[in-house]
Design an enzyme around this catalytic site. Structure first.
Site, PDB file in Angstrom:
ATOM      1  N   ARG A  83       0.863  -1.184   0.000  1.00  0.00           N
ATOM      2  CA  ARG A  83       0.000   0.000   0.000  1.00  0.00           C
ATOM      3  C   ARG A  83       0.891   1.224   0.000  1.00  0.00           C
ATOM      4  O   ARG A  83       1.709   1.405   0.900  1.00  0.00           O
ATOM      5  CB  ARG A  83      -0.923   0.009   1.222  1.00  0.00           C
ATOM      6  CG  ARG A  83      -2.166   0.899   1.048  1.00  0.00           C
ATOM      7  CD  ARG A  83      -2.942   1.070   2.342  1.00  0.00           C
ATOM      8  NE  ARG A  83      -2.138   1.804   3.284  1.00  0.00           N
ATOM      9  CZ  ARG A  83      -2.007   1.493   4.584  1.00  0.00           C
ATOM     10  NH1 ARG A  83      -2.635   0.470   5.116  1.00  0.00           N
ATOM     11  NH2 ARG A  83      -1.232   2.207   5.365  1.00  0.00           N
ATOM     12  N   GLU A 102       5.036   6.882   2.446  1.00  0.00           N
ATOM     13  CA  GLU A 102       5.848   5.650   2.485  1.00  0.00           C
ATOM     14  C   GLU A 102       5.128   4.588   1.679  1.00  0.00           C
ATOM     15  O   GLU A 102       3.974   4.754   1.295  1.00  0.00           O
ATOM     16  CB  GLU A 102       6.008   5.154   3.939  1.00  0.00           C
ATOM     17  CG  GLU A 102       4.675   4.738   4.553  1.00  0.00           C
ATOM     18  CD  GLU A 102       4.802   3.770   5.728  1.00  0.00           C
ATOM     19  OE1 GLU A 102       5.857   3.164   5.920  1.00  0.00           O
ATOM     20  OE2 GLU A 102       3.791   3.611   6.440  1.00  0.00           O
ATOM     21  N   ASN A 104       4.132   0.519   2.128  1.00  0.00           N
ATOM     22  CA  ASN A 104       4.108  -0.598   3.078  1.00  0.00           C
ATOM     23  C   ASN A 104       4.148  -1.896   2.291  1.00  0.00           C
ATOM     24  O   ASN A 104       3.244  -2.162   1.502  1.00  0.00           O
ATOM     25  CB  ASN A 104       2.820  -0.556   3.896  1.00  0.00           C
ATOM     26  CG  ASN A 104       2.661   0.768   4.614  1.00  0.00           C
ATOM     27  OD1 ASN A 104       3.256   0.991   5.658  1.00  0.00           O
ATOM     28  ND2 ASN A 104       1.888   1.678   4.041  1.00  0.00           N
ATOM     29  N   SER A 109      -2.596  -2.946   5.915  1.00  0.00           N
ATOM     30  CA  SER A 109      -3.920  -3.346   6.399  1.00  0.00           C
ATOM     31  C   SER A 109      -5.030  -2.374   6.027  1.00  0.00           C
ATOM     32  O   SER A 109      -4.814  -1.384   5.348  1.00  0.00           O
ATOM     33  CB  SER A 109      -3.867  -3.591   7.899  1.00  0.00           C
ATOM     34  OG  SER A 109      -3.287  -2.501   8.536  1.00  0.00           O
ATOM     35  N   LYS A 263      12.425   2.376   5.332  1.00  0.00           N
ATOM     36  CA  LYS A 263      12.524   3.810   5.092  1.00  0.00           C
ATOM     37  C   LYS A 263      13.888   4.167   4.502  1.00  0.00           C
ATOM     38  O   LYS A 263      14.003   5.096   3.716  1.00  0.00           O
ATOM     39  CB  LYS A 263      12.255   4.560   6.384  1.00  0.00           C
ATOM     40  CG  LYS A 263      10.924   4.069   7.029  1.00  0.00           C
ATOM     41  CD  LYS A 263       9.985   5.102   7.351  1.00  0.00           C
ATOM     42  CE  LYS A 263       8.564   4.724   7.738  1.00  0.00           C
ATOM     43  NZ  LYS A 263       8.089   3.404   7.953  1.00  0.00           N
ATOM     44  N   LYS A 322      12.740   9.869  10.809  1.00  0.00           N
ATOM     45  CA  LYS A 322      12.106   8.540  10.805  1.00  0.00           C
ATOM     46  C   LYS A 322      13.103   7.414  11.077  1.00  0.00           C
ATOM     47  O   LYS A 322      14.083   7.268  10.347  1.00  0.00           O
ATOM     48  CB  LYS A 322      11.471   8.278   9.439  1.00  0.00           C
ATOM     49  CG  LYS A 322      10.365   9.236   9.067  1.00  0.00           C
ATOM     50  CD  LYS A 322       9.652   8.722   7.815  1.00  0.00           C
ATOM     51  CE  LYS A 322       8.430   9.565   7.508  1.00  0.00           C
ATOM     52  NZ  LYS A 322       7.614   8.945   6.449  1.00  0.00           N
ATOM     53  N   GLU A 326       7.804   0.461  11.621  1.00  0.00           N
ATOM     54  CA  GLU A 326       6.495   0.503  10.977  1.00  0.00           C
ATOM     55  C   GLU A 326       5.420   0.566  12.053  1.00  0.00           C
ATOM     56  O   GLU A 326       5.658   0.272  13.209  1.00  0.00           O
ATOM     57  CB  GLU A 326       6.280  -0.775  10.145  1.00  0.00           C
ATOM     58  CG  GLU A 326       7.346  -1.040   9.097  1.00  0.00           C
ATOM     59  CD  GLU A 326       7.342  -0.016   7.997  1.00  0.00           C
ATOM     60  OE1 GLU A 326       6.276   0.542   7.708  1.00  0.00           O
ATOM     61  OE2 GLU A 326       8.422   0.255   7.435  1.00  0.00           O
ATOM     62  N   GLY A 327       4.212   0.916  11.611  1.00  0.00           N
ATOM     63  CA  GLY A 327       3.069   0.779  12.503  1.00  0.00           C
ATOM     64  C   GLY A 327       2.617   2.056  13.185  1.00  0.00           C
ATOM     65  O   GLY A 327       1.665   2.043  13.954  1.00  0.00           O
ATOM     66  N   ARG A 408      -7.481   7.575   5.135  1.00  0.00           N
ATOM     67  CA  ARG A 408      -7.445   7.673   6.600  1.00  0.00           C
ATOM     68  C   ARG A 408      -7.347   9.141   6.973  1.00  0.00           C
ATOM     69  O   ARG A 408      -6.598   9.892   6.346  1.00  0.00           O
ATOM     70  CB  ARG A 408      -6.231   6.927   7.159  1.00  0.00           C
ATOM     71  CG  ARG A 408      -6.299   5.420   6.946  1.00  0.00           C
ATOM     72  CD  ARG A 408      -5.001   4.765   7.379  1.00  0.00           C
ATOM     73  NE  ARG A 408      -3.878   5.228   6.574  1.00  0.00           N
ATOM     74  CZ  ARG A 408      -2.612   5.046   6.889  1.00  0.00           C
ATOM     75  NH1 ARG A 408      -2.273   4.415   7.991  1.00  0.00           N
ATOM     76  NH2 ARG A 408      -1.652   5.489   6.098  1.00  0.00           N
TER      77      ARG A 408
HETATM   78  P1  ADP Z   1       4.762   4.101   9.708  1.00  0.00           P
HETATM   79  O1  ADP Z   1       5.552   3.025   9.083  1.00  0.00           O
HETATM   80  O2  ADP Z   1       4.940   4.187  11.182  1.00  0.00           O
HETATM   81  O3  ADP Z   1       3.323   4.097   9.276  1.00  0.00           O
HETATM   82  P2  ADP Z   1       4.951   6.576   8.202  1.00  0.00           P
HETATM   83  O4  ADP Z   1       6.079   7.020   7.390  1.00  0.00           O
HETATM   84  O5  ADP Z   1       3.717   6.177   7.459  1.00  0.00           O
HETATM   85  O6  ADP Z   1       5.457   5.419   9.164  1.00  0.00           O
HETATM   86  O7  ADP Z   1       4.583   7.721   9.216  1.00  0.00           O
HETATM   87  C1  ADP Z   1       3.530   7.609  10.149  1.00  0.00           C
HETATM   88  C2  ADP Z   1       2.600   8.813  10.063  1.00  0.00           C
HETATM   89  O8  ADP Z   1       3.342  10.020  10.256  1.00  0.00           O
HETATM   90  C3  ADP Z   1       1.942   8.968   8.703  1.00  0.00           C
HETATM   91  O9  ADP Z   1       0.745   8.225   8.635  1.00  0.00           O
HETATM   92  C4  ADP Z   1       1.717  10.465   8.637  1.00  0.00           C
HETATM   93  O10 ADP Z   1       0.530  10.816   9.322  1.00  0.00           O
HETATM   94  C5  ADP Z   1       2.892  11.037   9.402  1.00  0.00           C
HETATM   95  N1  ADP Z   1       3.991  11.390   8.478  1.00  0.00           N
HETATM   96  C6  ADP Z   1       4.959  10.569   8.036  1.00  0.00           C
HETATM   97  N2  ADP Z   1       5.797  11.198   7.186  1.00  0.00           N
HETATM   98  C7  ADP Z   1       5.344  12.454   7.095  1.00  0.00           C
HETATM   99  C8  ADP Z   1       5.767  13.597   6.359  1.00  0.00           C
HETATM  100  N3  ADP Z   1       6.840  13.567   5.578  1.00  0.00           N
HETATM  101  N4  ADP Z   1       5.045  14.753   6.507  1.00  0.00           N
HETATM  102  C9  ADP Z   1       3.966  14.794   7.304  1.00  0.00           C
HETATM  103  N5  ADP Z   1       3.515  13.745   8.017  1.00  0.00           N
HETATM  104  C10 ADP Z   1       4.183  12.585   7.917  1.00  0.00           C
HETATM  105 MG    MG Z   2       2.509   4.604   7.508  1.00  0.00          MG
END
Ligand code: ADP
Ligand code: MG
Length: 432
Positions: A83, A102, A104, A109, A263, A322, A326-327, A408
């Site tokens: 996803r 990102e 996944n 899910s 990442k 970051k 994940e999660g 979401r």
């Molecule tokens: P995870 O693997 O924990 O889901 P993500 O990269 O999806 O990691 O980051 C988790 C959440 O943080 C995302 O769903 C988003 O809401 C926020 N986020 C992540 N990267 C960014 C970004 N570059 N700018 C703004 N919000 C972000």
């Molecule tokens: Mg995410």
């Protein structure tokens, strides 16, 4: 056991249709890219070299990857379910742009539950006297698309009596999401079993041809809904994971594809020339992929990393820090980002993180409906995910599809977090 409803928005959220279409249009490209990375040992080795020195979890996954390769892959059919997640970055002139957050590649899910949200929001709109708007909500059924991919992999594995195994959590919080996909498989007369790592450790084995048996049943496809964070593993679970990876069964994903979703890999992809090397001759796909990239920066030791670390410390609100996790709930923002980065800026520990430009979407008002939470209107931002499914047999791609979407939405006061993390809720795009 407690049964609860999944949180959702009262109303669908506006999504620019051009960006929605752009996200769908690039999904097959992302499928090809992830699959190419998973087959590129040198790229993964080189890209993750600095990370695995300091990040024990990635290092352990990587060791299994290498061990399986040395032994020779028993698996010949590959199934990817991913996803790709995006936010709509609001430019200085107010025009929104699609930016990938990102991708996944393991346990992506909510494809199941979100197959029902359009009906919920359609009903709400009708009750509000907005049947015209209700009829414009798009149908969306990722659970069927994901199941078609699993079914194809099962068929190519080629044993009528073999089952599909969902590898599930010790404490099952999202079982109904998984059941939606599972039921689609039963409807196609494919048997599904649900097992934990612990069950595999206790009752799993390989025969001479590396066929996987769990509890006496041959397993054709292992669909992981677990195994993506360190807390999923103790020593026995690591052994179970190794057993699964060594087997002939189709793993969704195999360990190389899980690593392709880190990442650190995402950050390396944004370097000039990398996409071209991974997808030779696919100029248009490369352009479509690159258009979705936000600024991503390596914190590897050296001048480049020193420079971006200093920039982020001086202006933390421009960035997200970051780790390889994940999660949801792992990233660092603002003052916290500054503090952590200041502490680790001269240590190799910093290479377990990447930096990313912070995406700034235009907020909109909505109600977030969550059990036991007071009803109140919140300022919200949304994240759009597109599900991708592909199946490869040997060198040949036999399926490559976009399988539906997920929207979401969360209140703006939360910088981080998804639905499972208790922050975001399920939504439906209303295209504008
Ligand atoms: P995870 O693997 O924990 O889901 P993500 O990269 O999806 O990691 O980051 C988790 C959440 O943080 C995302 O769903 C988003 O809401 C926020 N986020 C992540 N990267 C960014 C970004 N570059 N700018 C703004 N919000 C972000
Ligand atoms: Mg995410």
């Amino acid at each position: 056991q407690v049964v609860n409803y999944a949180p959702f928005t009262l109303l669908p959220s506006a999504v620019p249709s051009a960006l929605f279409e752009q996200a769908y249009a690039v999904q097959q490209d992302f499928n090809l890219l992830v699959d190419a990375i998973s087959q590129n040992k040198e790229f993964l080795e080189h890209t993750l070299a600095s990370t695995i020195k300091v990040d024990d979890f990635t290092a352990r996954l990587f060791r299994i990857h290498m061990q399986v390769l040395e032994e020779g892959l028993a698996q010949s059919v590959f199934l990817g379910i991913n996803r790709s997640d995006y936010m709509f970055d609001c430019g200085v002139d107010g025009t929104p742009a699609l930016k990938q957050i990102e991708i996944n590649t393991i346990a992506a899910s909510f494809g199941g539950l979100t197959s029902r949200t359009a009906a919920v929001h359609g009903q709400v709109l009708k009750v509000l006297g907005k049947s015209e708007e209700a009829s414009r909500l798009l149908p969306n059924n990722p659970s069927k698309g994901l199941a078609l991919g699993i079914a194809k992999a099962w068929e190519l594995y080629g044993s009528q009596s073999a089952v599909v195994m969902f590898l599930v959590e010790e404490v099952q919080r999202n079982i109904f999401d998984q059941r939606c996909v599972e039921n689609e498989l039963w409807n196609r007369n494919i048997r599904v079993i649900r097992k934990r790592f612990r069950d595999v450790f206790e009752k799993g084995s390989l025969d001479d041809a590396k066929r996987l048996y769990v509890d006496g049943q041959e397993v054709a496809v292992v669909y992981y809904r677990e195994g993506y964070v360190p807390k999923n593993y103790d020593q026995q679970n690591w052994e179970a994971r190794l057993l699964l990876e060594r087997s002939r069964a189709v793993k969704c994903p195999d360990i190389a594809t899980q690593l392709a979703g880190t990442k650190k890999v995402q950050q390396e992809l944004s370097r000039p020339g990398t996409l071209e090397r991974l997808l030779p001759g696919r100029t248009e796909a490369v352009a479509r992929i690159r258009a979705t990239f936000a600024g991503l920066y390596s914190l590897d030791m050296g001048e480049e990393g020193d420079k971006i670390a200093a920039t982020a410390i001086a202006d933390p609100d421009r960035f997200v820090l970051k780790p390889q996790r994940e999660g949801g709930g792992n990233n660092l923002y603002g003052e916290e980002l500054r503090e952590v980065l200041e502490k680790i800026r001269d240590s190799p520990e910093r290479t377990s993180y990447i930096l990313m430009d912070k995406i700034k979407p235009q907020p909109a008002m909505n109600y977030l409906l969550r059990a036991h939470s007071p009803l109140q209107v919140s300022e919200c931002i949304s994240e759009l995910g597109i599900f991708g499914v592909y199946v490869r047999q040997g060198k040949e791609m036999v399926m490559n599809k976009a399988a539906g979407h997920l929207l979401r939405t969360k209140a703006i006061e939360h910088a981080d977090g998804g639905v499972a993390a208790g922050v975001a809720v399920l939504d439906t795009p209303y295209l504008v």
